[in-house]
Design an enzyme around this catalytic site. Structure first.
Site, PDB file in Angstrom:
ATOM      1  N   ARG A   1       0.841  -1.210   0.000  1.00 40.57           N
ATOM      2  CA  ARG A   1       0.000   0.000   0.000  1.00 40.57           C
ATOM      3  C   ARG A   1       0.866   1.246   0.000  1.00 40.57           C
ATOM      4  O   ARG A   1       1.501   1.590   1.012  1.00 40.57           O
ATOM      5  CB  ARG A   1      -0.923   0.003   1.219  1.00 40.57           C
ATOM      6  CG  ARG A   1      -1.874   1.193   1.267  1.00 40.57           C
ATOM      7  CD  ARG A   1      -2.884   1.205   0.173  1.00 40.57           C
ATOM      8  NE  ARG A   1      -3.733   0.013   0.210  1.00 40.57           N
ATOM      9  CZ  ARG A   1      -4.369  -0.475  -0.848  1.00 40.57           C
ATOM     10  NH1 ARG A   1      -4.254   0.100  -2.011  1.00 40.57           N
ATOM     11  NH2 ARG A   1      -5.100  -1.563  -0.752  1.00 40.57           N
TER      12      ARG A   1
ATOM     13  N   ASP B   1     -12.654   8.720  -7.038  1.00 41.93           N
ATOM     14  CA  ASP B   1     -12.046   7.633  -7.825  1.00 41.93           C
ATOM     15  C   ASP B   1     -12.419   7.885  -9.278  1.00 41.93           C
ATOM     16  O   ASP B   1     -13.484   7.506  -9.749  1.00 41.93           O
ATOM     17  CB  ASP B   1     -12.595   6.281  -7.353  1.00 41.93           C
ATOM     18  CG  ASP B   1     -11.771   5.116  -7.901  1.00 41.93           C
ATOM     19  OD1 ASP B   1     -11.998   3.973  -7.445  1.00 41.93           O
ATOM     20  OD2 ASP B   1     -10.916   5.358  -8.776  1.00 41.93           O
TER      21      ASP B   1
ATOM     22  N   HIS C   1       0.796   3.686 -10.509  1.00 40.33           N
ATOM     23  CA  HIS C   1      -0.284   4.022  -9.560  1.00 40.33           C
ATOM     24  C   HIS C   1       0.293   4.802  -8.360  1.00 40.33           C
ATOM     25  O   HIS C   1       0.269   4.307  -7.224  1.00 40.33           O
ATOM     26  CB  HIS C   1      -0.882   2.684  -9.101  1.00 40.33           C
ATOM     27  CG  HIS C   1      -2.167   2.761  -8.334  1.00 40.33           C
ATOM     28  ND1 HIS C   1      -2.316   3.400  -7.125  1.00 40.33           N
ATOM     29  CD2 HIS C   1      -3.390   2.237  -8.601  1.00 40.33           C
ATOM     30  CE1 HIS C   1      -3.541   3.267  -6.684  1.00 40.33           C
ATOM     31  NE2 HIS C   1      -4.214   2.578  -7.553  1.00 40.33           N
TER      32      HIS C   1
ATOM     33  N   GLU D   1      -2.357   8.985 -10.936  1.00 37.21           N
ATOM     34  CA  GLU D   1      -1.791   7.838 -11.650  1.00 37.21           C
ATOM     35  C   GLU D   1      -1.727   8.128 -13.153  1.00 37.21           C
ATOM     36  O   GLU D   1      -2.741   8.504 -13.752  1.00 37.21           O
ATOM     37  CB  GLU D   1      -2.648   6.602 -11.389  1.00 37.21           C
ATOM     38  CG  GLU D   1      -2.867   6.330  -9.901  1.00 37.21           C
ATOM     39  CD  GLU D   1      -4.095   5.509  -9.613  1.00 37.21           C
ATOM     40  OE1 GLU D   1      -4.423   4.616 -10.438  1.00 37.21           O
ATOM     41  OE2 GLU D   1      -4.746   5.748  -8.586  1.00 37.21           O
TER      42      GLU D   1
ATOM     43  N   ARG E   1       2.754  -6.068 -10.125  1.00 36.21           N
ATOM     44  CA  ARG E   1       3.155  -5.469  -8.849  1.00 36.21           C
ATOM     45  C   ARG E   1       3.403  -6.514  -7.745  1.00 36.21           C
ATOM     46  O   ARG E   1       3.881  -6.188  -6.676  1.00 36.21           O
ATOM     47  CB  ARG E   1       2.125  -4.457  -8.370  1.00 36.21           C
ATOM     48  CG  ARG E   1       0.743  -5.057  -8.096  1.00 36.21           C
ATOM     49  CD  ARG E   1      -0.191  -4.012  -7.530  1.00 36.21           C
ATOM     50  NE  ARG E   1      -1.562  -4.522  -7.403  1.00 36.21           N
ATOM     51  CZ  ARG E   1      -2.517  -3.906  -6.727  1.00 36.21           C
ATOM     52  NH1 ARG E   1      -2.270  -2.761  -6.114  1.00 36.21           N
ATOM     53  NH2 ARG E   1      -3.734  -4.412  -6.653  1.00 36.21           N
TER      54      ARG E   1
HETATM   55  O1  TA6 Z   1      -6.605   3.595  -9.010  1.00 36.27           O
HETATM   56  C1  TA6 Z   1      -7.756   3.645  -8.207  1.00 36.27           C
HETATM   57  C2  TA6 Z   1      -8.159   2.223  -7.848  1.00 36.27           C
HETATM   58  O2  TA6 Z   1      -8.500   1.503  -9.005  1.00 36.27           O
HETATM   59  C3  TA6 Z   1      -9.303   2.299  -6.842  1.00 36.27           C
HETATM   60  O3  TA6 Z   1     -10.533   1.878  -7.425  1.00 36.27           O
HETATM   61  C4  TA6 Z   1      -8.836   1.385  -5.701  1.00 36.27           C
HETATM   62  O4  TA6 Z   1      -9.218   0.051  -5.961  1.00 36.27           O
HETATM   63  C5  TA6 Z   1      -7.321   1.594  -5.807  1.00 36.27           C
HETATM   64  O5  TA6 Z   1      -7.063   1.544  -7.205  1.00 36.27           O
HETATM   65  C6  TA6 Z   1      -6.464   0.655  -4.999  1.00 36.27           C
HETATM   66  O6  TA6 Z   1      -6.509  -0.641  -5.549  1.00 36.27           O
HETATM   67  P1  TA6 Z   1      -5.718  -1.820  -4.777  1.00 36.27           P
HETATM   68  O7  TA6 Z   1      -5.943  -3.046  -5.631  1.00 36.27           O
HETATM   69  O8  TA6 Z   1      -4.278  -1.410  -4.717  1.00 36.27           O
HETATM   70  O9  TA6 Z   1      -6.324  -1.876  -3.415  1.00 36.27           O
END
Ligand code: TA6
Length: 305
Positions: free
Chosen positions: A76, A217, A172, A276, A102
């Site tokens: 995260r 989002d 991201h 992103e 990732r």
């Molecule tokens: O980039 C935004 C997103 O697609 C959100 O919808 C949320 O799911 C975020 O990515 C984080 O995703 P993750 O799979 O890292 O928890």
């Protein structure tokens, strides 16, 4: 216990005092970078940049204090590499969100101590049976990172097969902010976006800077412009330049979703904003045989007097 030979990695790719391979406190194999311009840390798993701090600046990239670490676990914060799809897989709900890049092993291919004092790292994803089962296409993907007074990252996909392939992708990036309620994100005014917080089926239109006061989002489509993240409380602007990206995703989970996620920390949603650089939604990338695609970003910090 990982089977990584750190002394061999340091022998082959270490740069005295600038690039060191080690196991961090979370048991992750990491690359520590320190040069006259900045420091950075990158996990080999996912080629995941976790920290970048220019000298005399606060950290620019945010990593959750509650991040969980482990083999195959997404981290995260930092700069997760979303590839070869962004978001949920278009047809297979059981496949991992944001692709597998990732959470799989990458290998070092090069390190350079640059003449300008910056440090360049190159890594390549190591395909395996599991990735080939989810992505039965002949593609190579590499990540090149230049750690200096600015941070440059380039995600390069080459189609090594004999038929066209279509992918989506994102760097991201979690940016560290003083208080997400106080920032303004410039550069997206006039763009249309998919609002994933509501049904997301009708494109909405952005006027003026993006500010955050609830779960946000959004996938801004056909968005090729540079963004500027204005943080008056920390008296800085972060300039987000990009090439080879037609989508910009802006995400903050806000209070309720952050609590449900469990790895954002108690006030994590206030301390970060994801901006992103992507090719997502309708902005997918199709590569002919032998073609390559480069998604390039450059992050720089301007101090506000
Ligand atoms: O980039 C935004 C997103 O697609 C959100 O919808 C949320 O799911 C975020 O990515 C984080 O995703 P993750 O799979 O890292 O928890």
């Amino acid at each position: 216990m990982d089977n990584i030979n750190y002394s061999l990695l340091n022998k082959r790719f270490g740069q005295h005092g600038q690039v060191t391979f080690t196991k961090d406190l979370n048991g992750m194999a990491v690359i520590e970078v320190a040069n006259s311009h900045a420091t950075a840390t990158l996990a080999l798993q996912g080629a995941h940049l976790m920290h970048w701090t220019p000298r005399k600046q606060r950290p620019v990239i945010w990593l959750s204090p509650a991040a969980k670490f482990g083999v195959g676990k997404s981290i995260r914060g930092g700069v997760p590499v979303c590839w070869p799809w962004f978001g949920p897989h278009p047809t297979q709900a059981s496949f991992p969100s944001h692709g597998f890049a990732r959470t799989v092993a990458w290998e070092m291919t090069d390190t350079q101590a640059m003449a300008d004092g910056a440090t360049r790292l190159s890594l390549r994803l190591i395909p395996n049976d599991a990735t080939r089962a989810q992505w039965p296409h002949a593609t190579d993907v590499a990540l090149h990172i230049k750690v200096g007074a600015t941070l440059e990252m380039e995600l390069v996909t080459r189609n090594t097969g004999d038929s066209a392939v279509t992918l989506s992708e994102a760097l991201h990036t979690y940016f560290a902010v003083s208080d997400v309620r106080q920032i303004a994100l410039h550069g997206l005014g006039g763009s249309d976006y998919v609002d994933k917080v509501d049904s997301g089926d009708q494109l909405k239109h952005q006027t003026g800077p993006v500010t955050i006061s609830a779960e946000t989002d959004r996938i801004y489509v056909g968005s090729t412009t540079e963004c500027v993240l204005d943080d008056p409380q920390w008296r800085r602007r972060i300039r987000i330049a990009k090439h080879g990206s037609r989508s910009t995703v802006v995400w903050n989970p806000w209070i309720e979703k952050a609590e449900k996620m469990g790895d954002l920390g108690t006030r994590g949603y206030l301390d970060m904003l994801c901006v992103e650089s992507a090719n997502a939604a309708e902005d997918t990338v199709t590569l002919a045989p032998d073609a390559e695609h480069r998604l390039w970003v450059n992050y720089s910090v301007e101090v506000l007097r």
